[in-house]
Design a protein around this motif. Sequence first.
Motif, mmCIF file in Angstrom:
data_model
loop_
_atom_site.group_PDB
_atom_site.id
_atom_site.type_symbol
_atom_site.label_atom_id
_atom_site.label_comp_id
_atom_site.label_asym_id
_atom_site.label_seq_id
_atom_site.Cartn_x
_atom_site.Cartn_y
_atom_site.Cartn_z
ATOM 1 N N PRO A 1 0.806 -1.409 0.047
ATOM 2 C CA PRO A 1 0.026 0.023 -0.095
ATOM 3 C C PRO A 1 0.665 1.134 0.045
ATOM 4 C CG PRO A 1 -0.960 -1.615 1.395
ATOM 5 C CD PRO A 1 0.433 -2.118 1.034
ATOM 6 N N CYS A 2 2.007 1.194 0.750
ATOM 7 C CA CYS A 2 2.764 2.345 0.919
ATOM 8 C C CYS A 2 3.290 2.694 -0.454
ATOM 9 C CB CYS A 2 3.657 2.319 1.785
ATOM 10 S SG CYS A 2 3.408 2.609 3.575
ATOM 11 N N ASN A 3 3.862 1.742 -1.357
ATOM 12 C CA ASN A 3 4.343 1.977 -2.398
ATOM 13 C C ASN A 3 3.353 2.309 -3.615
ATOM 14 O OD1 ASN A 3 7.282 1.961 -2.260
ATOM 15 N ND2 ASN A 3 7.659 0.439 -3.817
ATOM 16 N N ILE B 1 0.317 9.613 -4.659
ATOM 17 C CA ILE B 1 0.453 10.967 -3.689
ATOM 18 C C ILE B 1 1.902 11.336 -3.990
ATOM 19 C CG2 ILE B 1 0.471 11.486 -1.457
ATOM 20 C CD1 ILE B 1 -1.373 9.570 -0.729
ATOM 21 N N LYS B 2 2.156 12.506 -4.278
ATOM 22 C CA LYS B 2 3.619 12.913 -4.285
ATOM 23 C C LYS B 2 4.604 12.499 -3.187
ATOM 24 C CE LYS B 2 3.112 16.813 -7.730
ATOM 25 N NZ LYS B 2 3.542 18.109 -7.693
ATOM 26 N N PRO B 3 5.632 12.049 -3.505
ATOM 27 C CA PRO B 3 6.564 11.592 -2.213
ATOM 28 C C PRO B 3 6.965 12.746 -1.316
ATOM 29 C CG PRO B 3 7.451 10.696 -4.329
ATOM 30 C CD PRO B 3 6.521 11.599 -4.690
ATOM 31 N N ARG B 4 6.969 14.048 -1.699
ATOM 32 C CA ARG B 4 7.511 15.016 -0.743
ATOM 33 C C ARG B 4 6.077 15.462 0.318
ATOM 34 N NH1 ARG B 4 5.989 20.418 -1.494
ATOM 35 N NH2 ARG B 4 4.739 20.985 -3.526
ATOM 36 N N PHE B 5 4.995 14.864 -0.103
ATOM 37 C CA PHE B 5 4.026 14.960 0.935
ATOM 38 C C PHE B 5 3.756 13.533 1.746
ATOM 39 C CE2 PHE B 5 1.890 17.545 -2.613
ATOM 40 C CZ PHE B 5 2.330 18.868 -2.060
ATOM 41 N N PHE B 6 3.794 12.457 0.972
ATOM 42 C CA PHE B 6 3.653 11.296 1.638
ATOM 43 C C PHE B 6 4.665 10.898 2.684
ATOM 44 C CE2 PHE B 6 3.731 6.419 1.716
ATOM 45 C CZ PHE B 6 2.360 6.253 2.146
ATOM 46 N N PHE B 7 5.891 11.024 2.263
ATOM 47 C CA PHE B 7 7.015 10.719 3.263
ATOM 48 C C PHE B 7 7.059 11.487 4.520
ATOM 49 C CE2 PHE B 7 9.879 8.958 -0.436
ATOM 50 C CZ PHE B 7 9.508 7.493 -0.214
ATOM 51 N N PRO B 8 6.898 12.872 4.275
ATOM 52 C CA PRO B 8 7.077 13.628 5.584
ATOM 53 C C PRO B 8 5.627 13.269 6.489
ATOM 54 C CG PRO B 8 7.600 14.938 3.761
ATOM 55 C CD PRO B 8 7.211 13.828 3.367
ATOM 56 N N ALA B 9 4.711 12.872 5.807
ATOM 57 C CA ALA B 9 3.214 12.664 6.646
ATOM 58 C C ALA B 9 3.492 11.362 7.496
ATOM 59 C CB ALA B 9 1.930 12.577 5.839
ATOM 60 N N CYS B 10 4.094 10.313 6.870
ATOM 61 C CA CYS B 10 4.560 9.105 7.498
ATOM 62 C C CYS B 10 5.243 9.523 8.625
ATOM 63 C CB CYS B 10 4.803 8.080 6.302
ATOM 64 S SG CYS B 10 3.912 7.456 5.439
ATOM 65 N N MET B 11 6.203 10.428 8.530
ATOM 66 C CA MET B 11 7.410 10.425 9.357
ATOM 67 C C MET B 11 6.683 11.143 10.787
ATOM 68 S SD MET B 11 10.622 11.736 7.282
ATOM 69 C CE MET B 11 11.933 11.848 8.819
ATOM 70 N N VAL B 12 5.825 12.214 10.669
ATOM 71 C CA VAL B 12 5.110 12.894 11.575
ATOM 72 C C VAL B 12 4.473 11.870 12.449
ATOM 73 C CG1 VAL B 12 3.333 14.661 12.109
ATOM 74 C CG2 VAL B 12 5.212 15.018 10.614
ATOM 75 N N VAL B 13 3.695 11.025 11.877
ATOM 76 C CA VAL B 13 2.761 10.063 12.588
ATOM 77 C C VAL B 13 3.848 9.024 13.353
ATOM 78 C CG1 VAL B 13 1.313 8.004 12.379
ATOM 79 C CG2 VAL B 13 0.887 9.994 11.016
ATOM 80 N N TRP B 14 4.932 8.496 12.653
ATOM 81 C CA TRP B 14 5.601 7.749 13.401
ATOM 82 C C TRP B 14 6.340 8.298 14.449
ATOM 83 C CZ3 TRP B 14 9.109 7.115 8.590
ATOM 84 C CH2 TRP B 14 10.498 7.169 8.664
ATOM 85 N N ALA B 15 6.744 9.530 14.257
ATOM 86 C CA ALA B 15 7.380 10.241 15.376
ATOM 87 C C ALA B 15 6.444 10.408 16.606
ATOM 88 C CB ALA B 15 7.751 11.526 15.017
ATOM 89 N N GLY B 16 5.340 10.646 16.434
ATOM 90 C CA GLY B 16 4.298 10.923 17.364
ATOM 91 C C GLY B 16 4.251 9.396 18.377
ATOM 92 N N LEU B 17 4.149 8.356 17.568
ATOM 93 C CA LEU B 17 3.994 7.084 18.015
ATOM 94 C C LEU B 17 5.311 6.621 18.866
ATOM 95 C CD1 LEU B 17 2.142 5.270 15.015
ATOM 96 C CD2 LEU B 17 1.097 5.721 17.484
ATOM 97 N N THR B 18 6.446 7.136 18.389
ATOM 98 C CA THR B 18 7.570 6.886 19.118
ATOM 99 C C THR B 18 7.654 7.587 20.438
ATOM 100 O OG1 THR B 18 9.048 6.504 17.114
ATOM 101 C CG2 THR B 18 10.164 6.997 19.085
ATOM 102 N N MET B 19 7.100 8.528 20.653
ATOM 103 C CA MET B 19 6.963 9.372 21.763
ATOM 104 C C MET B 19 6.131 8.974 22.658
ATOM 105 S SD MET B 19 7.766 13.498 20.643
ATOM 106 C CE MET B 19 6.827 13.503 19.218
ATOM 107 N N ALA C 1 6.707 1.535 7.139
ATOM 108 C CA ALA C 1 6.954 0.856 6.076
ATOM 109 C C ALA C 1 7.049 1.390 4.722
ATOM 110 C CB ALA C 1 5.766 -0.073 6.010
ATOM 111 N N SER C 2 6.729 2.853 4.655
ATOM 112 C CA SER C 2 6.963 3.797 3.656
ATOM 113 C C SER C 2 8.517 3.861 3.375
ATOM 114 C CB SER C 2 6.347 4.966 3.676
ATOM 115 O OG SER C 2 6.915 5.824 4.842
ATOM 116 N N THR C 3 9.457 3.954 4.115
ATOM 117 C CA THR C 3 10.781 4.490 4.065
ATOM 118 C C THR C 3 11.874 3.565 3.009
ATOM 119 O OG1 THR C 3 10.659 5.278 6.175
ATOM 120 C CG2 THR C 3 12.806 5.020 5.197
#
Length: 478
Positions: free
Chosen positions: A83-85, A91-109, A132-134
């Motif tokens: 699904p991520c690929n 979805i443009k990667p410059r939107f998709f990658f950062p959005a995924c990063m923000v979510v996983w950063a929140g879950l990490t905290m 999984a997107s990375t």
Amino acid sequence: MASRLKTYFRGEQTAPGERKLLLKLDTFILTFCCLMYFLNYLDRSNLSNAYVSGMKEELAFHGNQLNQINTVFTVGYTIGQVPCNIALYYIKPRFFFPACMVVWAGLTMATAGAQSPGSIMAIRFFQAIFEASTFVGTHYILGSWYTERELGKRSGIFTASGLAGTMIGGFIQTGIHSSMDGLHGLSGWRWLFIIDGLITLPVAIYGFFLFPDTPKNTKAPYLSAEEKALAISRVPEVNQKTPISRAFLKHCFSTWYWYFFTILWIIAGETESFSSNGLLSLYMKSHPTKKYAISQLNNYPTGVPAVGIVSTLFWATLTDFMGGQRSLVGYWIAITGIVTSSLILAFPNSTSVHFGAYYWAGSVYACQATFFAWANDVLRYEDDSLRAVIIASMNMGSNAINAWWSIVFYGANFAPGFTRGMWAMIAVSIAMAIWCTLIVRMQVRTEEQREIEGAVAANVEKEHYSGIQGDGSADRKV
């Protein structure tokens, strides 16, 4: 040889402005992807670091609960691959990658507030889906921008950045435990997850503003119109088919690529088991005679990813230099898996042998860069969507097997010897050598068929052109 090496490392760019274009691509694609993967692996590896730094005792872990959490993470990671690929196709990667990063950063905290192994398990499942997107997403992007001669080095640098996250994670945990343990009533391992999440956010912002997407849809302000056209011309023009259709799925499963490369990475993923399951840390934690300090439990295993970084860069560079002979890495991994497992089985009571074998086993990380570069090489002339799905399927297949493989063969309760896992490693290492040989044969056959088809198409075009010239000449004579 010296001139060949000089040409290789400087590049073989011939088009005007190509060297400048590559410098820009490396600056903005590689920096963002490497930072993203570094943080991705930092988050993952720090669970093991936290486990040996007080989390086990504070949350009352018992039995295989750490392995169960890793398995749940693997399940989420597996679910997110394709699904991520596919999302990157829409979805443009410059939107998709950062959005995924923000979510996983929140879950990490959020992990810092966990009060039981079960709560960590739930957090890690959803965190894995977004992480999984990375890996597969970046390999898709690299294959979209770089040529076959350039791809291995970049894939190697990218993979090495993840290993650096694993290596540095141990040192970070050591520093946090010694300086922040008990600060504001929080244990050092909780501060680790808070800091991990916070440092992820600036990288996400950087990607949102400066990541160039793909050659055909880039709007990067630092690329001129000429450079965008050059970027498109550097890679083969392929068909664009939607990855969500019955026709596409039929096409995907009718090719040898999907089956052979997915199985290749399933096998390769399990040859990484010594490192990916943190066996050296577990061996030290369960050592029958020695008691290691927390700093030692965090620092000594960092030698494993350090070996992985050197091996990854060496093999990625060498296989590029040798014209893309990626199968060499498979044979090296087979030798490594058989020898290191045999040594541990033969010397079960030797601490030095165990350390040496686990450090050596870190060299198998080289398969990450070279095998995904191999898939990109072979699929360069196929549909772009097919390449994206196969790259994702490789990682999905590997993680689907690893979800139960790690518990069956490398559960924490099998420490310190992991005898069952040693025999499993010997088996998959032999399978690796055989499977690489089969893929080489299929690749050669496909390339020969492509050359024949190209020659036939060229002859037809030549005959057609000659016929038009003949008709014209006859008209002029009349």
